[in-house]
Scaffold this motif. Sequence first.
Motif, mmCIF file in Angstrom:
data_model
loop_
_atom_site.group_PDB
_atom_site.id
_atom_site.type_symbol
_atom_site.label_atom_id
_atom_site.label_comp_id
_atom_site.label_asym_id
_atom_site.label_seq_id
_atom_site.Cartn_x
_atom_site.Cartn_y
_atom_site.Cartn_z
ATOM 1 N N THR A 24 0.838 -1.200 0.000
ATOM 2 C CA THR A 24 0.000 0.000 0.000
ATOM 3 C C THR A 24 0.870 1.246 0.000
ATOM 4 O OG1 THR A 24 -1.810 -1.122 1.137
ATOM 5 C CG2 THR A 24 -1.749 1.277 1.304
ATOM 6 N N CYS A 25 1.856 1.270 0.859
ATOM 7 C CA CYS A 25 2.762 2.419 0.952
ATOM 8 C C CYS A 25 3.462 2.657 -0.379
ATOM 9 C CB CYS A 25 3.770 2.179 2.065
ATOM 10 S SG CYS A 25 4.865 3.574 2.352
ATOM 11 N N GLU A 28 1.049 4.012 -2.988
ATOM 12 C CA GLU A 28 0.742 5.426 -2.756
ATOM 13 C C GLU A 28 1.820 6.324 -3.355
ATOM 14 O OE1 GLU A 28 -1.667 4.823 1.476
ATOM 15 O OE2 GLU A 28 0.356 5.679 1.490
ATOM 16 N N SER A 54 -6.145 2.179 1.759
ATOM 17 C CA SER A 54 -6.091 3.432 2.520
ATOM 18 C C SER A 54 -6.774 4.551 1.729
ATOM 19 C CB SER A 54 -4.637 3.817 2.791
ATOM 20 O OG SER A 54 -4.006 4.223 1.588
ATOM 21 N N CYS A 56 -5.676 7.433 1.168
ATOM 22 C CA CYS A 56 -4.651 8.027 0.304
ATOM 23 C C CYS A 56 -4.503 7.221 -0.975
ATOM 24 C CB CYS A 56 -3.319 8.112 1.040
ATOM 25 S SG CYS A 56 -1.985 8.788 0.027
ATOM 26 N N LEU A 57 -4.437 5.900 -0.857
ATOM 27 C CA LEU A 57 -4.296 5.061 -2.052
ATOM 28 C C LEU A 57 -5.520 5.182 -2.951
ATOM 29 C CD1 LEU A 57 -2.759 3.087 -3.780
ATOM 30 C CD2 LEU A 57 -3.648 1.225 -2.344
ATOM 31 N N VAL A 60 -5.174 8.372 -4.873
ATOM 32 C CA VAL A 60 -4.131 8.236 -5.895
ATOM 33 C C VAL A 60 -4.658 7.437 -7.084
ATOM 34 C CG1 VAL A 60 -1.893 7.146 -6.401
ATOM 35 C CG2 VAL A 60 -2.173 8.518 -4.327
#
Length: 101
Positions: A24-25, A28, A54, A56-57, A60
């Motif tokens: 995930t990180c 992102e 997430s 944020c993801l 994005v």
Amino acid sequence: TMHESCLTYERGCLPSDEFVAALTCRAEVVGNEFTAQNCANTLWAFASLGLVPSPCLVQVLLARAEVVAKEFNSQNISNCIWAFAALGITPPTTLLLALTR
């Protein structure tokens, strides 16, 4: 990748929380370089695994999908629409319109 994780899941193994967090990180960070298929596969993978990406993801992926909308084929569109429904994501109208062109 998340797609490979889904294949592993189909064999009865869920990916670890650490693995999902790391992917995930990374997504992102590099999601603004994704192809249409990358966007579709990522959304599909999360939904298939029953995992919520997430916020944020999601942002994005939605933003990138709109940028590369003209590259989506019918399978990519189908995977995204299914994933949106499965994950309870309401995509922006601008994205939906872009995918219909």
